[in-house]
Scaffold this motif. Structure first.
Motif, mmCIF file in Angstrom:
data_model
loop_
_atom_site.group_PDB
_atom_site.id
_atom_site.type_symbol
_atom_site.label_atom_id
_atom_site.label_comp_id
_atom_site.label_asym_id
_atom_site.label_seq_id
_atom_site.Cartn_x
_atom_site.Cartn_y
_atom_site.Cartn_z
ATOM 1 N N ASP A 82 -9.881 3.730 -1.073
ATOM 2 C CA ASP A 82 -9.199 5.012 -0.921
ATOM 3 C C ASP A 82 -10.158 6.005 -0.285
ATOM 4 O O ASP A 82 -11.255 6.221 -0.774
ATOM 5 C CB ASP A 82 -8.746 5.526 -2.293
ATOM 6 C CG ASP A 82 -7.651 4.630 -2.866
ATOM 7 O OD1 ASP A 82 -6.755 4.251 -2.090
ATOM 8 O OD2 ASP A 82 -7.707 4.303 -4.070
ATOM 9 N N GLY A 83 -9.738 6.569 0.814
ATOM 10 C CA GLY A 83 -10.592 7.552 1.495
ATOM 11 C C GLY A 83 -9.796 8.807 1.772
ATOM 12 O O GLY A 83 -8.623 8.934 1.396
ATOM 13 N N ILE A 94 0.844 -1.201 0.000
ATOM 14 C CA ILE A 94 0.000 0.000 0.000
ATOM 15 C C ILE A 94 0.882 1.256 0.000
ATOM 16 O O ILE A 94 0.617 2.226 -0.720
ATOM 17 C CB ILE A 94 -0.972 -0.010 1.195
ATOM 18 C CG1 ILE A 94 -2.034 -1.100 0.970
ATOM 19 C CG2 ILE A 94 -1.647 1.350 1.380
ATOM 20 C CD1 ILE A 94 -2.987 -1.291 2.118
ATOM 21 N N ALA A 95 1.961 1.206 0.775
ATOM 22 C CA ALA A 95 2.873 2.358 0.817
ATOM 23 C C ALA A 95 3.517 2.564 -0.554
ATOM 24 O O ALA A 95 3.618 3.696 -1.048
ATOM 25 C CB ALA A 95 3.926 2.135 1.895
ATOM 26 N N ALA A 96 3.922 1.444 -1.190
ATOM 27 C CA ALA A 96 4.548 1.550 -2.511
ATOM 28 C C ALA A 96 3.562 2.123 -3.526
ATOM 29 O O ALA A 96 3.925 2.920 -4.400
ATOM 30 C CB ALA A 96 5.037 0.166 -2.965
ATOM 31 N N ARG A 97 2.299 1.734 -3.373
ATOM 32 C CA ARG A 97 1.283 2.244 -4.307
ATOM 33 C C ARG A 97 1.073 3.740 -4.091
ATOM 34 O O ARG A 97 0.955 4.510 -5.059
ATOM 35 C CB ARG A 97 -0.027 1.483 -4.097
ATOM 36 C CG ARG A 97 -1.170 1.983 -4.967
ATOM 37 C CD ARG A 97 -2.357 1.038 -4.884
ATOM 38 N NE ARG A 97 -3.562 1.639 -5.443
ATOM 39 C CZ ARG A 97 -4.454 2.316 -4.742
ATOM 40 N NH1 ARG A 97 -4.288 2.493 -3.439
ATOM 41 N NH2 ARG A 97 -5.507 2.826 -5.327
ATOM 42 N N ALA A 98 1.080 4.166 -2.823
ATOM 43 C CA ALA A 98 0.900 5.597 -2.535
ATOM 44 C C ALA A 98 2.054 6.393 -3.150
ATOM 45 O O ALA A 98 1.849 7.456 -3.747
ATOM 46 C CB ALA A 98 0.819 5.819 -1.033
ATOM 47 N N GLU A 99 3.262 5.835 -3.048
ATOM 48 C CA GLU A 99 4.431 6.512 -3.652
ATOM 49 C C GLU A 99 4.285 6.598 -5.170
ATOM 50 O O GLU A 99 4.548 7.641 -5.768
ATOM 51 C CB GLU A 99 5.719 5.754 -3.331
ATOM 52 C CG GLU A 99 6.318 6.138 -1.995
ATOM 53 C CD GLU A 99 7.458 5.211 -1.616
ATOM 54 O OE1 GLU A 99 8.168 4.707 -2.532
ATOM 55 O OE2 GLU A 99 7.634 4.962 -0.400
ATOM 56 N N ALA A 100 3.869 5.490 -5.758
ATOM 57 C CA ALA A 100 3.687 5.469 -7.218
ATOM 58 C C ALA A 100 2.673 6.525 -7.636
ATOM 59 O O ALA A 100 2.861 7.241 -8.627
ATOM 60 C CB ALA A 100 3.241 4.080 -7.675
ATOM 61 N N ARG A 101 1.615 6.621 -6.861
ATOM 62 C CA ARG A 101 0.581 7.612 -7.201
ATOM 63 C C ARG A 101 1.107 9.031 -7.044
ATOM 64 O O ARG A 101 0.799 9.909 -7.844
ATOM 65 C CB ARG A 101 -0.662 7.410 -6.333
ATOM 66 C CG ARG A 101 -1.346 6.133 -6.776
ATOM 67 C CD ARG A 101 -2.740 5.853 -6.323
ATOM 68 N NE ARG A 101 -3.286 6.563 -5.202
ATOM 69 C CZ ARG A 101 -4.594 6.659 -4.988
ATOM 70 N NH1 ARG A 101 -5.440 6.144 -5.848
ATOM 71 N NH2 ARG A 101 -5.043 7.263 -3.931
ATOM 72 N N ALA A 102 1.928 9.215 -6.011
ATOM 73 C CA ALA A 102 2.465 10.556 -5.764
ATOM 74 C C ALA A 102 3.338 10.994 -6.937
ATOM 75 O O ALA A 102 3.357 12.167 -7.309
ATOM 76 C CB ALA A 102 3.247 10.568 -4.459
#
Ligand code: AMP
Ligand code: ZN
Length: 459
Positions: free
Chosen positions: A448-449, A417-425
Motif C-alpha cells: 500500500d502506497g 485489489i479493487a474489492a479490497r479498496a472498497e472494503a477498506r473504504a
C-alpha cells in the motif's frame, strides 16, 4: 588467469593489474533515489555485479562501493510535489532499489555510501580545492575552475567547444570560465541545506562521488564504473576534482563503462512514454529472466530491450534448469574452481554472451551424461559456472513452478485489489484482510502506497 578490461581512458582492452596485488577497489555510480529504477539503471548494477563475482574468484579482497545519491534536485522536486521531507522520498526509493536489485540477483556492494552521511567530508574536499587554487567562491556558489586542470577532457576525448556545448553548462555571470562547474550551491530556506564556509547550501553531484570514493576506497581506485552517459561530464569532473585534491595522483586505473539500453530500437525516455521500470517488469517475468536478458549482449554494446530478448532469456533458463532437473536426484559435485570454459570468456573483458553459450554447452553435458557420477560432475560444473553470472541460484522445481504460474490471472488480481479498496473504504477491515490473505495464497504480495495499492509476486 588474467583478466582484461576495456579502459575508456586509454581506449584499449588492457590486462588488469590492481594497485595492490591482493586487494581490488571498485566504485560504481549508483542510483539517484527519486523514483523506481528503470531497466537501463539495472544494466550497470547487473554488469558490475558480474565483474564483482569474477574479481572475487581472482583476488582475496574486493572492496566494491556503489553509492546512493540522496541529495539531488530531482529528489527535491519529488518531495515538493508530495509535500514530504526529502528523506521520505530517498528512503522509499532506496528500499525499492534494494528490493528490485535483489530480485535480479544483484548482491549488495561491500559499502553503500550515502551523500547525506558525507557532507563534512565533501566540504573538506571543496575547501582543499579552493586552497589549492582549483576552485573559487562566487555568489554563494563554489565552482571548479576547469582551466586550472590541464588534463580536463582526456577521458571523453572532447575538445573545449564540444565540452561546453555537451555539458549544457549554464551561462552564469559569476563564472570565470564557461566550462567551470558547480561544487557547492546555495539553498533557499525551503530546500535541503547544510552550513558551510560559503553559507547554507548543498553539494553538486560530481563532488559527491569523488568524496565517497576517497573516503571508502582511497585516493587511487582500481576500477570505476557506470553507464556511458556518465563519461561526460560526470566522470570527467570527478577526475578533475580528485586529481587536483590529491596533488596530481592518479584517480582511477581502469574506467569501465556499460553501453546504453534501448526499448524496441528507441531511446528510453519519459517523453516517448517507454520507460520500463524493473518494479513493473518483475510482475511479468522472474527477476532471473531479466538478469539473463541484460547479459545477452556484451556490456559495452548497446542492448535493445525487446519482447524477443525476454523470450530468449526465458528459453535459455528453461534449458539450463531443465538440465539441473535431470540431475535432481544426484548430489552435484562442485568443482574446486569455476569451470575454465565459463571463466575464460568472462576474463576476456566480461564476454557474457560467450559465457552463456558455454553454460548451455555444460547443460548439454548434463543431458548426455550416461551415469549418475557423470551427471553429478557435469551438474556441479554447470552450477559453478552459473554462479559466476549470478544465475541458477534457485532449484529447478522452483523455476518451473514459477514459470508455470506466469499465466497468473492479472485481471482477477486487479478485481480483488479493487474489492479490497472498497472494503477498506467502508471500514470493513475483516473483509479487506480476508482478500489480502486470499491474494497471499495466490502468491501475490500487496504494497500500500500513497498512489494506491501495487502488487508483486512473492519471492
Ligand atoms: P541515474 O540514477 O540516472 O544516475 O543512473 C544510474 C545508472 O544507470 C548510471 O550508471 C547510468 O549511466 C545508468 N543508466 C541510465 N540509463 C541507462 C540506459 N538506458 N542504459 C544503460 N545504463 C543506463
Ligand atoms: Zn558518480
Amino acid at each position: 588467469m588474467q583478466l582484461t578490461l576495456h579502459d575508456t581512458m586509454t581506449r584499449r582492452t588492457r590486462p588488469f593489474e590492481p594497485l595492490e596485488a591482493e586487494r581490488v577497489t571498485m566504485y560504481v555510480c549508483g542510483p539517484t533515489v527519486y523514483n523506481y529504477a528503470h531497466i537501463g539503471n539495472a544494466r550497470p548494477a547487473v554488469v558490475f555485479d558480474v565483474l564483482y563475482r569474477v574479481l572475487e574468484v581472482l583476488y582475496p579482497r574486493v572492496i566494491y562501493a556503489r553509492n546512493i545519491t540522496d541529495v539531488d534536485d530531482k529528489i527535491n522536486k519529488a518531495a515538493l510535489e508530495e509535500g514530504v521531507p526529502i528523506g521520505v522520498i530517498a528512503a522509499r526509493y532506496t528500499r525499492a532499489y534494494h528490493e528490485d536489485m535483489a530480485a535480479l540477483g544483484v548482491r549488495p556492494p561491500v559499502v553503500e555510501p550515502r551523500v547525506t552521511d558525507h557532507i563534512p567530508q565533501i566540504i573538506a574536499m571543496i575547501e582543499k580545492l579552493v586552497e589549492r587554487g582549483h576552485a573559487y567562491e562566487a555568489e554563494g556558489h563554489v565552482l571548479f575552475h576547469v582551466p586550472s586542470f590541464p588534463g580536463y577532457g582526456r577521458l571523453s576525448g572532447r575538445n573545449r567547444d564540444e565540452m561546453i556545448a555537451g555539458a549544457r553548462v549554464e551561462v552564469a555571470p559569476y563564472k570565470r570560465d564557461p566550462a567551470d562547474f558547480v561544487l557547492w550551491k546555495p539553498s533557499t530556506p525551503e530546500l535541503p541545506g547544510w552550513d558551510s564556509p560559503w553559507g547554507r547550501g548543498r553539494p553538486g553531484w560530481h563532488i559527491e562521488c569523488s568524496t565517497m570514493a576517497e573516503q571508502h576506497l582511497g585516493e587511487t581506485i582500481d576500477i570505476h564504473g557506470g553507464g556511458q552517459d556518465l563519461i561526460f561530464p560526470h566522470h570527467e569532473n570527478e577526475i578533475a576534482q580528485s586529481t587536483c585534491a590529491h596533488a596530481g595522483r592518479e584517480y582511477v586505473r581502469y574506467w569501465v563503462h556499460n553501453g546504453f539500453l534501448k526499448i524496441e530500437h528507441e531511446k528510453m525516455s519519459k517523453s516517448l512514454g517507454n520507460v520500463r521500470l524493473v518494479h513493473d517488469l518483475l510482475r511479468e517475468v522472474p527477476g532471473e529472466t531479466i538478469r539473463l536478458a541484460l547479459l545477452l549482449a556484451h556490456y559495452r554494446k548497446p542492448l535493445d530491450w525487446t519482447g524477443d530478448l525476454l523470450a530468449q532469456a526465458g528459453q535459455t533458463l528453461d534449458r539450463l534448469y531443465g538440465a539441473l532437473r535431470r540431475a535432481a536426484d544426484v548430489e552435484p559435485e562442485r568443482p574446486d574452481a569455476p569451470p575454465e570454459a565459463v571463466l575464460g570468456p568472462l576474463l576476456d573483458d566480461l564476454n557474457t554472451p560467450r559465457a552463456l553459450a558455454e553454460l548451455l554447452q555444460l547443460a548439454k553435458e548434463v543431458n548426455t551424461a550416461n551415469s549418475d557420477e557423470r551427471i553429478a560432475v557435469a551438474a556441479g560444473r554447470l552450477r559453478a559456472g552459473a554462479d559466476l553470472l549470478g544465475l541458477l541460484a534457485a532449484s529447478p522445481d522452483a523455476w518451473f513452478g514459477r514459470t508455470a504460474d506466469s499465466d497468473i490471472d492479472v485481471e482477477r488480481i486487479e478485481q480483488l485489489i479493487a474489492a479490497r479498496a472498497e472494503a477498506r473504504a467502508r471500514r470493513d477491515f475483516a473483509e479487506a484482510d480476508r482478500i489480502r490473505d486470499e491474494l497471499a495464497r495466490m502468491g501475490i504480495v500487496l504494497e500500500d502506497g500513497r498512489d494506491g495499492t501495487t502488487w508483486r509476486r512473492a519471492r
